[in-house]
Design a protein around this motif. Structure first.
Motif, mmCIF file in Angstrom:
data_model
loop_
_atom_site.group_PDB
_atom_site.id
_atom_site.type_symbol
_atom_site.label_atom_id
_atom_site.label_comp_id
_atom_site.label_asym_id
_atom_site.label_seq_id
_atom_site.Cartn_x
_atom_site.Cartn_y
_atom_site.Cartn_z
ATOM 1 N N LEU A 245 40.902 46.430 43.277
ATOM 2 C CA LEU A 245 41.244 45.062 42.893
ATOM 3 C C LEU A 245 41.486 44.192 44.117
ATOM 4 O O LEU A 245 41.038 43.049 44.179
ATOM 5 C CB LEU A 245 42.477 45.058 41.984
ATOM 6 N N ILE A 246 42.189 44.719 45.096
ATOM 7 C CA ILE A 246 42.481 43.949 46.307
ATOM 8 C C ILE A 246 41.204 43.649 47.070
ATOM 9 O O ILE A 246 40.974 42.529 47.512
ATOM 10 C CB ILE A 246 43.499 44.695 47.190
ATOM 11 N N SER A 247 40.335 44.637 47.209
ATOM 12 C CA SER A 247 39.137 44.429 48.023
ATOM 13 C C SER A 247 38.062 43.608 47.332
ATOM 14 O O SER A 247 37.207 43.044 47.993
ATOM 15 C CB SER A 247 38.559 45.776 48.459
ATOM 16 N N HIS A 248 38.098 43.515 45.980
ATOM 17 C CA HIS A 248 37.046 42.790 45.278
ATOM 18 C C HIS A 248 37.516 41.474 44.662
ATOM 19 O O HIS A 248 36.774 40.508 44.653
ATOM 20 C CB HIS A 248 36.421 43.674 44.203
ATOM 21 N N PHE A 249 38.716 41.447 44.110
ATOM 22 C CA PHE A 249 39.186 40.237 43.450
ATOM 23 C C PHE A 249 39.941 39.304 44.396
ATOM 24 O O PHE A 249 39.875 38.094 44.255
ATOM 25 C CB PHE A 249 40.089 40.585 42.250
ATOM 26 N N LEU A 250 40.657 39.854 45.355
ATOM 27 C CA LEU A 250 41.458 39.026 46.255
ATOM 28 C C LEU A 250 40.633 38.028 47.062
ATOM 29 O O LEU A 250 41.022 36.868 47.175
ATOM 30 C CB LEU A 250 42.311 39.911 47.168
ATOM 31 N N PRO A 251 39.496 38.414 47.632
ATOM 32 C CA PRO A 251 38.714 37.407 48.371
ATOM 33 C C PRO A 251 38.316 36.210 47.514
ATOM 34 O O PRO A 251 38.428 35.061 47.948
ATOM 35 C CB PRO A 251 37.484 38.184 48.843
ATOM 36 N N GLY A 252 37.873 36.454 46.293
ATOM 37 C CA GLY A 252 37.510 35.358 45.400
ATOM 38 C C GLY A 252 38.708 34.492 45.057
ATOM 39 O O GLY A 252 38.612 33.257 45.024
ATOM 40 N N ALA A 253 39.846 35.132 44.809
ATOM 41 C CA ALA A 253 41.056 34.382 44.476
ATOM 42 C C ALA A 253 41.511 33.522 45.651
ATOM 43 O O ALA A 253 41.949 32.378 45.468
ATOM 44 C CB ALA A 253 42.167 35.340 44.056
ATOM 45 N N VAL A 254 41.387 34.041 46.862
ATOM 46 C CA VAL A 254 41.787 33.273 48.045
ATOM 47 C C VAL A 254 40.867 32.067 48.239
ATOM 48 O O VAL A 254 41.324 30.964 48.560
ATOM 49 C CB VAL A 254 41.794 34.179 49.301
ATOM 50 N N ILE B 222 34.813 31.241 42.324
ATOM 51 C CA ILE B 222 34.644 31.657 40.934
ATOM 52 C C ILE B 222 33.438 32.591 40.805
ATOM 53 O O ILE B 222 33.474 33.577 40.067
ATOM 54 C CB ILE B 222 34.519 30.425 40.009
ATOM 55 N N GLY B 223 32.383 32.299 41.556
ATOM 56 C CA GLY B 223 31.226 33.188 41.573
ATOM 57 C C GLY B 223 31.571 34.570 42.110
ATOM 58 O O GLY B 223 31.134 35.592 41.572
ATOM 59 N N VAL B 224 32.384 34.614 43.163
ATOM 60 C CA VAL B 224 32.819 35.905 43.724
ATOM 61 C C VAL B 224 33.663 36.659 42.706
ATOM 62 O O VAL B 224 33.514 37.877 42.525
ATOM 63 C CB VAL B 224 33.586 35.687 45.050
ATOM 64 N N LEU B 225 34.562 35.947 42.018
ATOM 65 C CA LEU B 225 35.386 36.583 40.984
ATOM 66 C C LEU B 225 34.533 37.112 39.838
ATOM 67 O O LEU B 225 34.785 38.213 39.326
ATOM 68 C CB LEU B 225 36.432 35.599 40.459
ATOM 69 N N ALA B 226 33.533 36.350 39.429
ATOM 70 C CA ALA B 226 32.654 36.790 38.344
ATOM 71 C C ALA B 226 31.877 38.039 38.757
ATOM 72 O O ALA B 226 31.739 38.988 37.970
ATOM 73 C CB ALA B 226 31.702 35.667 37.954
ATOM 74 N N GLU B 227 31.383 38.052 39.976
ATOM 75 C CA GLU B 227 30.664 39.222 40.466
ATOM 76 C C GLU B 227 31.584 40.440 40.528
ATOM 77 O O GLU B 227 31.192 41.552 40.162
ATOM 78 C CB GLU B 227 30.080 38.930 41.850
ATOM 79 N N ALA B 228 32.827 40.242 40.962
ATOM 80 C CA ALA B 228 33.783 41.344 41.020
ATOM 81 C C ALA B 228 34.103 41.864 39.622
ATOM 82 O O ALA B 228 34.253 43.070 39.418
ATOM 83 C CB ALA B 228 35.063 40.888 41.725
ATOM 84 N N ARG B 229 34.190 40.962 38.657
ATOM 85 C CA ARG B 229 34.483 41.385 37.277
ATOM 86 C C ARG B 229 33.328 42.208 36.708
ATOM 87 O O ARG B 229 33.540 43.236 36.070
ATOM 88 C CB ARG B 229 34.749 40.178 36.399
#
Length: 160
Positions: free
Chosen positions: A8-17, A58-65
């Motif tokens: 979660l930290i390595s995939h969702f955190l960058p998008g959230a930041v 948001i695109g990074v978050l979608a890809e991580a999801r």
């Protein structure tokens, strides 16, 4: 559980930041007049950048999801996560730092070439011919845009 937290930290955190940075820029730009498309005010371009940055996040978050769902669908998958890529991070930071420290002393073109050469060490397999062509293009295009187009107080070669 630790593997899930690391994922979660390595995939969702960058998008959230990136989304949070875009929102922060948007909030700051609201304090300036926006203007319109024909006469943009001082808050117009920061708002455009903020929206683009937020959409990117948001695109990074979608890809991580999507990746997380695919990983969750395979219950027997215990694949170890690769180590953090320190080499590209350090080479990029070093290249930008060297550029910032040398652009006024040796000129835009040599500093740009140094930047490209230092960041090239981030790649394990590199083509020096392709990198030389990229460095030449970046140096010339950057000189046209920043020195002659925008009139920044820099020289192409030599001290400013």
């Amino acid at each position: 559980m630790a593997a899930l937290n690391r994922y979660l930290i390595s995939h969702f955190l960058p998008g959230a930041v990136v989304v949070a940075t875009g929102v922060a820029i948007a909030l700051v730009s609201l304090g300036y007049p926006m203007g319109n498309l024909l006469r943009p005010g001082p808050g117009f371009f920061p708002m455009v950048i903020a929206v683009l940055l937020s959409l990117l996040g948001i695109g990074v978050l979608a890809e991580a999801r999507v990746a997380y769902r695919a990983r969750s669908a395979a219950p027997g998958d215990t694949e170890a996560q690769p180590p953090f890529p320190w080499r590209p991070v350090l080479c990029t930071c070093a290249g930008v730092l060297v550029f910032a420290l040398t652009v006024e002393r040796i000129g835009f073109v040599p500093a740009s070439c140094l930047l490209i050469a230092i960041t090239a060490f981030a790649e394990t397999e590199r083509s020096w011919i392709r990198l030389a062509l990229v460095a030449l293009f970046i140096a010339l295009f950057g000189s046209l845009v920043f020195i002659w187009g925008l009139g920044l107080p820099l020289t192409a070669f030599g001290a400013s």
